[in-house]
Enzyme design. Structure first.
Site, PDB file in Angstrom:
ATOM      1  N   ASP A  61      88.131  30.280  69.306  1.00 49.28           N
ATOM      2  CA  ASP A  61      86.881  29.524  69.214  1.00 49.28           C
ATOM      3  C   ASP A  61      86.244  29.419  70.594  1.00 49.28           C
ATOM      4  O   ASP A  61      86.858  28.904  71.538  1.00 49.28           O
ATOM      5  CB  ASP A  61      87.173  28.120  68.662  1.00 49.28           C
ATOM      6  CG  ASP A  61      85.916  27.291  68.525  1.00 49.28           C
ATOM      7  OD1 ASP A  61      85.020  27.694  67.759  1.00 49.28           O
ATOM      8  OD2 ASP A  61      85.818  26.263  69.201  1.00 49.28           O
ATOM      9  N   THR A  94      79.579  29.804  68.544  1.00 53.84           N
ATOM     10  CA  THR A  94      79.748  29.388  69.945  1.00 53.84           C
ATOM     11  C   THR A  94      80.039  30.579  70.853  1.00 53.84           C
ATOM     12  O   THR A  94      79.600  30.605  72.001  1.00 53.84           O
ATOM     13  CB  THR A  94      80.891  28.368  70.048  1.00 53.84           C
ATOM     14  OG1 THR A  94      82.073  28.913  69.447  1.00 53.84           O
ATOM     15  CG2 THR A  94      80.537  27.086  69.325  1.00 53.84           C
ATOM     16  N   THR A  95      80.776  31.559  70.337  1.00 54.25           N
ATOM     17  CA  THR A  95      81.032  32.774  71.128  1.00 54.25           C
ATOM     18  C   THR A  95      79.784  33.635  71.186  1.00 54.25           C
ATOM     19  O   THR A  95      79.420  34.152  72.251  1.00 54.25           O
ATOM     20  CB  THR A  95      82.197  33.568  70.508  1.00 54.25           C
ATOM     21  OG1 THR A  95      83.343  32.722  70.405  1.00 54.25           O
ATOM     22  CG2 THR A  95      82.534  34.775  71.359  1.00 54.25           C
ATOM     23  N   ASP A 387      84.627  24.442  61.540  1.00 52.38           N
ATOM     24  CA  ASP A 387      83.490  25.343  61.733  1.00 52.38           C
ATOM     25  C   ASP A 387      82.854  25.709  60.401  1.00 52.38           C
ATOM     26  O   ASP A 387      81.627  25.689  60.256  1.00 52.38           O
ATOM     27  CB  ASP A 387      83.940  26.621  62.461  1.00 52.38           C
ATOM     28  CG  ASP A 387      84.227  26.376  63.935  1.00 52.38           C
ATOM     29  OD1 ASP A 387      84.009  25.238  64.394  1.00 52.38           O
ATOM     30  OD2 ASP A 387      84.662  27.321  64.622  1.00 52.38           O
TER      31      ASP A 387
END
Length: 524
Positions: A61, A94-95, A387
């Protein structure tokens, strides 16, 4: 002649040096998390500096990785912040947002080497962002009016989110769980109504969704283990034997009879407190603090199920879902708000006893029980489930969807390339650079899967220019396929990734001076 205006140990980087320092720092952060992107991405092990074995985190994550590592570069911290915002706003991507911002800056660095002014690059990037967003909105679809197609969209989004996580092997099972849990919220985005309990033992596929709210505590001694038509009082009040709670107070007695009188007074005071609680008409009492033996016996005599030492997060959620409020005093019964539910019963999960609240009145609530072999596995599974739940809840609020597998990025890239042909001047060069940055996303996906990215991305680009706007990458078979109905992503997620990455890149490009203050001197 130069004039010294800063303190002796302060440093300053100017113009090209400052920009280069920022861009290199941001690209380094992007490269750090790049290998975790996509369904074939790899995990990172994060170990604390103390080296204690219980402080090991295994995750892919992006937000978890970036907030766990110490950074000194200012631009790198900007990327960490946009990753946190993406996590708070949407829950996933998020990445992607870090990698896209890094790729935009990588293209900007090449333009700066060609002596193009940063403001010209920024103008071109703004035009590119506007065209990319318009193309994304045009391609977005909503099936919220068709219940069957809408549910299939949600399942596909959940599968796409979980495919890059540790739960990818059982993504169908967990996608079903997450969709069922979010639909029970009835349109709310408040995930507090969904409780996640982690219990080591068994395997990950043994995890299940349970209706109602489960509290990780046990029922008191000699008290009912099943209560129907429960009236629940959630409290944060001392239920130990009352002592004289004045610091430094001393009580002197001349014989044991006087000591017994003090003890009797304390017991009567606690009996009166329990009587006030029982007078509220409750049959379940949940307390944040300890309940000692004497009040526990009084509750048992009154036929009230008493649960002690519930964690604060647990009592807050319980008050929310039962429709009650956390009480601390009971002298004014009309001000105490009691919750209710259909039944309360003690259940066993693994080897532990817990309390389950069914049929809560303050809105539908449910609990996801996660099983796994190690605590690291359970922690990563919880992050993955969180998520998926966050993305699904945001998708219910914004029902439009787009297609993944590099489809949305290639669609935006082609739209920006086409728009660049109509823009005069150097801004068109910046727009073409932005389009190349977007094309890097499917390239990285293919690279992480060990595929020939140059061939696949070229074929994907050709397919989009031929009008096949739903073509994407099949990373399992290494081919370019129609991803319609197969790889679905939230429109809000993709839009947020695009806008956040573009804004972060613009902010970093605007900087032409870095001033570091002198460290504070310690006075011996």
């Amino acid at each position: 002649m130069s004039t010294q205006i800063f303190n002796e140990n302060a440093t300053q980087e100017r113009a090209e040096n400052a920009r280069l320092s920022n861009i290199i720092g941001a690209i380094a952060v992007g490269d750090l998390v790049k290998s975790t992107l996509g369904p074939k991405g790899m995990d990172k092990i994060l170990q604390s500096a103390s080296g204690r074995g219980d402080e090991v985190v295994v995750t892919n994550d992006g937000a978890t990785i970036l907030k766990s590592i110490p950074l000194d570069n200012a631009a790198a911290k900007v990327l960490v912040n946009i990753s946190k915002v993406q996590d708070d706003e949407v829950g996933d991507g998020t990445t992607s947002v870090c990698v896209l911002a890094a790729e935009i800056l990588r293209q900007a660095e090449q333009l700066l080497d060609q002596r193009m002014h940063p403001q010209t690059i920024i103008d071109g990037f703004r035009l590119a962002t506007s065209n990319a967003r318009a193309a994304l909105e045009k391609a977005a679809q909503s099936h919220s009016s068709d219940e069957k197609a809408w549910r299939e969209d949600l399942l596909s989004i959940a599968r796409t989110t979980l495919s890059s996580k540790v739960l990818a092997g059982d993504k169908d099972h967990f996608a079903q769980m997450c969709v069922d849990a979010v639909l029970q919220l009835q349109g709310s985005t408040n995930l507090d109504r969904i409780q996640i309990i982690k219990k080591t033992g068994g395997k990950v596929s043994d995890s299940y969704l349970s209706d109602g709210f489960i509290l990780n505590k046990r029922v008191g001694v000699n008290q009912p283990h099943v209560v129907k038509n429960a009236r629940v009082l959630v409290a944060n009040t001392p239920m130990d034997t009352d002592k004289v709670k004045v610091f430094g107070a001393k009580v002197k007695v001349s014989d044991t009879a006087q000591l017994a009188e003090i003890e009797r007074a304390e017991r009567e005071k606690m009996r009166a407190k329990v009587a006030k609680i029982a007078a509220l008409g409750i049959n379940v009492f949940v307390n944040r603090q300890l309940i000692y033996n004497w009040p526990e016996q009084l509750f048992a005599d009154a036929g009230i199920m008493a649960i002690e030492h519930a964690d604060f997060d647990g009592v807050e959620r319980l008050a929310l879902v039962t429709g009650g409020e956390i009480a601390s005093t009971f002298d004014q019964p009309e001000l105490v708000r009691v919750g209710s539910c259909d039944s309360v019963e003690e259940i066993i999960i693994g080897e532990d006893r817990m309390v389950k609240f069914c049929g809560v009145t303050g809105g539908r609530a449910c609990t996801i029980v996660l099983r796994g072999s190690t605590t690291q596995m359970l922690d990563e599974a919880e992050r993955s489930i969180h998520d998926a739940l966050a993305v699904l809840s945001q998708t219910i609020a914004e029902p439009r969807v787009v297609y993944g597998g590099g489809c949305a990025e290639m669609l935006m890239s082609c739209a920006v390339d086409d728009a660049a042909k109509t823009v005069p001047g150097k801004r068109a060069i910046a727009m073409e650079a932005f389009a190349r940055a977007l094309r890097q996303m499917p390239t990285i996906l293919a690279d992480n899967a060990g595929l020939d990215s140059a061939d696949l991305v070229a074929r994907l680009r050709a397919a989009h220019y031929d009008g096949h706007s739903t073509m994407g990458l099949d990373l399992v078979n290494g081919d370019v396929v129609d991803v319609l109905g197969k790889v679905t992503e939230s429109f809000k997620l993709k839009r947020q990734v695009l806008l956040s990455a573009a804004e972060a890149a613009e902010m970093i490009l605007r900087v032409d001076d870095i001033i570091r203050c002198a460290p504070r001197q310690r006075r011996g």
